[in-house]
Design a protein around this motif. Structure first.
Motif, PDB file in Angstrom:
ATOM      1  N   ILE A 179      50.949 138.084 173.107  1.00 31.73           N
ATOM      2  CA  ILE A 179      51.385 138.227 174.434  1.00 31.73           C
ATOM      3  C   ILE A 179      50.928 139.955 174.712  1.00 31.73           C
ATOM      4  CG2 ILE A 179      53.598 138.638 175.848  1.00 31.73           C
ATOM      5  CD1 ILE A 179      54.618 135.984 174.563  1.00 31.73           C
ATOM      6  N   THR A 180      50.427 140.127 175.887  1.00 26.37           N
ATOM      7  CA  THR A 180      50.063 141.529 176.206  1.00 26.37           C
ATOM      8  C   THR A 180      50.361 141.912 177.595  1.00 26.37           C
ATOM      9  OG1 THR A 180      47.944 141.068 174.941  1.00 26.37           O
ATOM     10  CG2 THR A 180      48.081 142.878 176.636  1.00 26.37           C
ATOM     11  N   LYS A 181      50.891 143.182 177.923  1.00 24.91           N
ATOM     12  CA  LYS A 181      51.416 143.514 179.106  1.00 24.91           C
ATOM     13  C   LYS A 181      50.104 144.263 179.643  1.00 24.91           C
ATOM     14  CE  LYS A 181      54.827 146.246 181.328  1.00 24.91           C
ATOM     15  NZ  LYS A 181      56.004 147.286 181.041  1.00 24.91           N
ATOM     16  N   THR A 217      53.552 142.670 184.115  1.00 24.03           N
ATOM     17  CA  THR A 217      52.972 141.312 184.281  1.00 24.03           C
ATOM     18  C   THR A 217      52.519 141.419 182.785  1.00 24.03           C
ATOM     19  OG1 THR A 217      52.416 141.659 186.321  1.00 24.03           O
ATOM     20  CG2 THR A 217      50.972 140.336 185.171  1.00 24.03           C
ATOM     21  N   TRP A 218      52.659 140.270 182.165  1.00 26.69           N
ATOM     22  CA  TRP A 218      52.184 139.837 180.950  1.00 26.69           C
ATOM     23  C   TRP A 218      51.199 138.694 180.707  1.00 26.69           C
ATOM     24  CZ3 TRP A 218      56.760 141.744 182.042  1.00 26.69           C
ATOM     25  CH2 TRP A 218      57.430 142.612 181.572  1.00 26.69           C
ATOM     26  N   LEU A 315      55.993 132.544 177.101  1.00 24.05           N
ATOM     27  CA  LEU A 315      56.035 133.754 178.095  1.00 24.05           C
ATOM     28  C   LEU A 315      57.735 133.621 178.454  1.00 24.05           C
ATOM     29  CD1 LEU A 315      52.614 134.027 180.290  1.00 24.05           C
ATOM     30  CD2 LEU A 315      53.823 135.671 178.746  1.00 24.05           C
TER      31      LEU A 315
END
Length: 398
Positions: A179-181, A217-218, A315
């Protein structure tokens, strides 16, 4: 003898703020047969429209007493199947949103609601609005009858509102999921590329994503797969998902006013079990909804690929865990989202509690201009196949 008519005028923050606050506290919102929620606008009656590009609030006053309120906003959005030659971009329309219509119980059935709607529609027309729309609970017969039978609004969408209580213990996020922002400009690029054709996608998505209430936002994708997003290009995995989070609790609070006995018993018993029997960790606990609480709103939920359902669920767990860090100081007790009727993947993979959720919210729409192009487009929008299409829900209007 003719009854004295209420005066409909613009909201005056100095003269009306305290009276509107008290008026709103007495008004219930939410599904009448399940739960009743009270709103606390924290001293700002126009908080729900303040972040919109254009907004207006009207009040109805009779004998120095506030008897009604209504709010509206205007923005540019995508409206699929609309293409007017005069527009500089295809499928772009200016829409007006009607919300927050309230009339004091002792003054209903006197035409006050109708007059307030007429005044707000006049404001829409003066600002060149193409379509006016509103949303209400499916079982709110009075509201649906007013707009559909009296004002000619047509059924447009029936999205589902999914509500998930925030628990003290964190949800599991798979170690196989990355999971990346995203930066704001990266998120804007992806949304314009993937969702710009979605109905009611806001033309000023950059303003939404850059708002201080938007927490970020991810994107989620299988760990080990390459994922690179840049403003001038992209490289995405076969399966990925994206979600943005809006801190609605900083705008207004909610409080459970009354609920079915089953809800009360469930809430109290599980809070006791959660505190004294932590071994029941697999069973869902529920926070205290009877004191004011905030909530996170997940918007712009998007997914692609065969594993995207699992990625959406992870998420959602990630967002839940963000919210759980605030639960002790009563800041965020539920995570909410709204999804189109056709997306079974989202409905199945977004965690939610059915007692608090609404399987069908009712959106209605009306053409404000009587030209042939708008009327034809309106009929296309309200055809059955389109009612189940995807819908972008602007967090500024929640």
């Amino acid at each position: 003898m003719r009854l004295k008519q209420a005066e409909i005028r613009c909201y005056d923050s100095e003269a009306d703020r305290a009276r509107v606050e008290e008026f709103e506290r007495r008004c219930e919102v939410g599904p009448t047969e399940r739960v009743n929620l009270f709103t606390d606008t924290m001293g700002d009656p126009i908080c729900r429209i303040r972040n919109s590009p254009m907004h207006k609030m009207l009040v109805a006053e009779l004998d120095n007493q506030l008897v009604g309120v209504i709010q509206g906003s205007i923005k540019w959005v995508t409206v699929h199947d609309k293409a007017l030659p005069r527009q500089h971009e295809a499928n772009l329309a200016r829409v007006g949103y009607i919300l927050g219509l309230r009339v004091a119980p002792l003054h209903r059935q006197q035409g006050i609601a109708s007059r307030m709607v007429c005044c707000l529609e006049d404001w829409f027309i003066a600002n060149d609005v193409d379509y006016s729309y509103m949303a209400t609970e499916k079982d709110n017969e009075a509201s649906a009858r007013l707009f559909m039978e009296k004002f000619g609004y047509l059924k447009f969408r029936t999205p589902a509102i999914l509500v998930n209580p925030v628990r003290y213990r964190p949800c599991h996020v798979s170690s196989n999921v990355e999971i990346t922002k995203l930066k704001v400009e990266e998120a804007e690029f992806l949304y314009r590329k993937c969702m710009a054709s979605t109905d009611f996608f806001p033309h000023d998505i950059d303003k939404v994503l850059g708002n201080k209430l938007s927490l970020g936002t991810w994107v989620a994708y299988p760990r080990g797969e390459f994922c690179n997003i840049r403003s001038n290009g992209q490289a995405l995995p076969n399966s990925w998902a994206m979600i943005s989070v809006w801190n609605s609790g900083e705008v207004f609070k909610l409080r459970l006013g009354k609920a079915p006995l089953s809800c009360l018993l469930y809430a109290k018993s599980w809070r006791l079990m959660d505190r004294f029997l932590p071994c029941f960790k697999l069973l869902p606990s529920m926070p205290d909804f009877f004191n004011p609480f905030g909530f996170y709103f997940m918007y712009g939920v998007y997914h692609e690929g065969p594993l995207s359902g699992k990625l959406v669920r992870n998420l959602c767990h990630f967002v839940h865990n963000m919210a759980s860090t605030t639960i002790k100081n009563c800041r965020c007790k539920v995570v909410v989202t709204e999804v189109g009727g056709c997306d079974s993947i989202l409905r199945h993979n977004i965690p939610h509690w059915k007692l608090l959720s609404c399987s069908e919210d009712l959106w209605c729409i009306k053409a404000m201009k009587k030209n042939e192009a708008d009327i034809t487009s309106l009929h296309e929008l309200t055809k059955t196949p389109h009612i189940n299409k995807a819908l972008f829900v602007d967090p500024r209007e929640v």
